[in-house]
Scaffold this active site. Structure first.
Site, PDB file in Angstrom:
ATOM      1  N   TYR A 142       0.706  -1.293  -0.343  1.00  0.00           N
ATOM      2  CA  TYR A 142       0.343  -0.323   0.132  1.00  0.00           C
ATOM      3  C   TYR A 142       0.990   0.985  -0.279  1.00  0.00           C
ATOM      4  O   TYR A 142       2.204   1.404  -0.779  1.00  0.00           O
ATOM      5  CB  TYR A 142      -0.660  -0.292   0.781  1.00  0.00           C
ATOM      6  CG  TYR A 142      -1.881   1.305   1.205  1.00  0.00           C
ATOM      7  CD1 TYR A 142      -3.174   0.915  -0.099  1.00  0.00           C
ATOM      8  CD2 TYR A 142      -2.315   1.842   1.924  1.00  0.00           C
ATOM      9  CE1 TYR A 142      -3.795   1.647  -0.204  1.00  0.00           C
ATOM     10  CE2 TYR A 142      -3.133   2.398   2.085  1.00  0.00           C
ATOM     11  CZ  TYR A 142      -3.922   2.810   0.912  1.00  0.00           C
ATOM     12  OH  TYR A 142      -5.282   3.695   0.647  1.00  0.00           O
ATOM     13  N   LYS A 160     -20.731 -20.569  -8.991  1.00  0.00           N
ATOM     14  CA  LYS A 160     -19.910 -21.142 -10.354  1.00  0.00           C
ATOM     15  C   LYS A 160     -18.611 -20.190  -9.703  1.00  0.00           C
ATOM     16  O   LYS A 160     -17.870 -20.408 -10.617  1.00  0.00           O
ATOM     17  CB  LYS A 160     -20.683 -19.276 -11.752  1.00  0.00           C
ATOM     18  CG  LYS A 160     -20.244 -19.037 -12.725  1.00  0.00           C
ATOM     19  CD  LYS A 160     -20.381 -20.232 -13.315  1.00  0.00           C
ATOM     20  CE  LYS A 160     -20.604 -20.863 -15.350  1.00  0.00           C
ATOM     21  NZ  LYS A 160     -21.334 -20.246 -15.683  1.00  0.00           N
ATOM     22  N   ALA A 213     -37.426 -22.179 -27.208  1.00  0.00           N
ATOM     23  CA  ALA A 213     -36.761 -21.256 -27.561  1.00  0.00           C
ATOM     24  C   ALA A 213     -36.219 -19.278 -27.383  1.00  0.00           C
ATOM     25  O   ALA A 213     -36.009 -18.979 -27.732  1.00  0.00           O
ATOM     26  CB  ALA A 213     -37.889 -20.512 -29.056  1.00  0.00           C
TER      27      ALA A 213
END
Length: 592
Positions: A46, A101, A202
């Site tokens: 930092y 995920k 679809a």
């Protein structure tokens, strides 16, 4: 639903809640990747040290990949409008899925993830938010966004961002199912340019899948797409632009009508919409991808009972040929990130398709077979898609995607040596695997003859198969030849290796040679010629005598006996070096 099924579902649901509630909360975490134990470390991490790379990036923006973790960081972003099979449950309720995920990205491809849930359904506002945070990331994985907005969102972001971006619900399913389709057509002995296909559903996934199949050679005029109202034909009105692309000039109106005589059924809709009669009406060797979860369009067992010639895949892990997006997205992003690609184009997707399809045709490593607790896996009706825990995916798919990005001109950096790149990919997956791999590579560089005792045992035969298939050594099986062959046939182990039976006639000369050696070694230690003749018919002595005479380079024994009884005959034949009083063993334990 039976009482047992209700109990099982209740137990599973509670286990899922307990799993997610356990400390620490969530499924992913941030950990430091640089030293941080001293004041100097902190001053470098930092203020004031951090100002130096900041100014380097300010002067040369491309160096952000050199000085930060951007190049290995993906955003998993959703607004929660089409979560799994749950529908529009909102951004916050989608967070467990997005964390999951992220976990898959990390464990399969060592990609870091921030999951970001955006509470915004307006597609243009959603696009602006994603664009605003994009500089943080090396890539973006859009997830669980409903159609038709998903098409618009992805297209606009691809146009305006210069990092890899993909809506996995569309293209992940398309890539994996396309790889499966290539192989299923080969098994069915059918040509993609000639087959008649019915797509039920679809939405985003169905449109992306069909477009990718067309890229592979499927004729658009051979496709009938169905939605909840039936066949999308020229009589239909008020269709979305995506559906208009698949309007068929036909009077067929129902799924049942469409399936008659068709070669391929792709289900991306809901469970149990295909009946046995519909399946029976399809052409010979029908290909059925029933990908609705958790209930396929037709149950696997029902389909198998209806037609023996059906070639089937589902979205479930408890049946053969699971179309699982995890076969694709971690490795596609891995390859794209490693060449700092400006996007994910069609060439990269098709490269992933062919890499996955080709991998299923290669001999399956024994490690994968053991991981799935099966006897054998061979390319065919029950195995035409790789398994998710096949560790070859990261090298095959990522390399193919990276190469396609370079060749298509979308990569910012190149890879000079793809063999070295594959080694680096494997190294990312852990130090323990790296250590084992180093040892294996050293063995493969100069494979030795290794004799395995107790060769009738299943685990010993499996070990021999691994040594043989992976080129680690030249195994020699030591045991009752007839029984060893019976066991190999029983377990489906087909390897061309020597089987040495100490009592067999073809070992007569070796027995004579070994008998003389054993008698000379032990004649003043209780072994006469008669005992020596008797002992050399026993594998406990025959194996060490093979080693003594240089008829093998190494000996592995002791699978079914205790240490002392196994070691005694070895030490009677392979004597200790002068001055050595004790024999010791080393055990290696692999851990984090």
């Amino acid at each position: 639903m039976s009482n047992k099924t209700q109990r099982d579902e209740k137990n599973f649901n509670q286990a899922a809640l307990d799993y997610h509630k356990a400390e620490p909360k969530g499924k992913i975490e941030v950990i430091p990747s640089k030293p941080h134990s001293s004041q100097r470390d902190l001053s470098l991490a930092y203020s004031p040290g951090v100002a130096v790379p900041c100014m380097e990036i300010h002067h040369n923006p491309e160096t952000v990949y050199d000085y930060t973790g951007k190049g290995n960081l993906v955003a998993v972003i959703s607004n929660g409008t089409a979560v799994l099979g749950l529908g529009d449950i909102g951004a916050e309720a989608s967070k467990p899925v997005m964390e999951g995920k992220g976990l898959l990205f990390k464990i399969f491809a060592d990609i870091n993830v921030f999951d970001i849930e955006i509470d915004e359904k307006d597609p243009d506002k959603f696009i602006q938010i994603v664009k605003g945070i994009a500089p943080t990331f090396g890539g973006i994985n859009l997830e669980d966004i409903k159609a038709p907005e998903a098409f618009y969102i992805e297209q606009k972001l691809k146009e305006e961002l210069d990092i890899p971006l993909m809506h996995d619900d569309q293209h992940g399913t398309a890539i994996i199912s396309a790889a499966a389709l290539i192989n299923a057509l080969q098994i069915a002995n059918k040509n993609i340019e000639e087959v008649k296909m019915v797509v039920n559903g679809a939405g985003a996934a169905a449109v992306a899948c069909t477009n990718l199949y067309i890229s592979l050679g499927l004729k658009r005029e051979n496709v009938l797409m169905c939605d909840s109202k039936g066949v999308i034909n020229h009589k239909r009105e008020n269709l979305t632009p995506e559906k208009i692309d698949f309007v068929a000039q036909t009077d067929l109106e129902t799924l049942e009508d469409a399936l008659k005589g068709s070669d391929v059924f792709i289900g991306l809709s809901k469970g149990n919409v295909m009946t046995p009669d519909m399946l029976s009406s399809m052409a010979e060797n029908p290909i059925v991808f029933a990908l609705a979860n958790p209930d396929p369009e037709i149950a696997y067992d029902l389909a198998m009972a209806t037609r023996k010639d059906v070639i089937m895949a589902t979205g479930r892990s408890d049946y053969p040929n699971q179309v699982n997006n995890v076969l694709g997205f971690p490795y596609i992003f891995r390859g794209a990130l490693d060449v700092q690609a400006k996007g994910i184009n069609e060439e990269m997707k098709l490269a992933a398709v062919h890499a996955i399809a080709n991998l299923a045709k290669e001999p399956v490593p024994e490690a994968v077979i053991l991981a799935y607790n099966v006897q054998n896996l061979q390319f065919g009706r029950e195995y035409f898609i790789p398994k998710p825990f096949d560790n070859r995916l990261i090298t095959k798919v990522s390399s193919a995607v990276a190469k396609a990005a370079i060749d298509s001109g979308i990569a910012r950096k190149t890879i000079a040596d793809f063999n070295e790149y594959e080694t680096q990919l494997l190294d990312r997956m852990g130090r323990d695997e790296k250590l084992v791999r180093m040892m294996q590579n050293r063995a493969k560089a100069n494979p030795k003859r290794i004799t395995l005792g107790n060769a009738e045992e299943y685990n010993v035969l499996k070990a021999a198969q691994i040594l043989y298939e992976e080129g680690i050594a030249y195994p020699i099986l030591l045991g009752d030849k007839k029984y060893v062959k019976e066991q190999m046939e029983r377990f489906g182990i087909n390897i061309d290796v020597p089987i040495i039976d100490p009592s067999d006639d073809d070992q007569k000369e070796n027995r004579k040679k070994y008998r003389e050696t054993l008698w000379k070694l032990r004649q003043r230690k209780g072994v006469n010629e008669y005992k020596a003749k008797k002992f050399v018919r026993q594998r406990d002595y025959f194996g060490p005598l093979m080693l003594k005479h240089g008829d093998t380079d190494g000996l592995i024994v002791g699978f079914s006996k205790n240490y002392v009884s196994t070691l005694r005959p070895v030490l009677e034949v392979i004597e200790k070096e002068k001055g050595v009083e004790k024999v010791a063993a080393m055990m290696m334990i692999l851990s984090e």
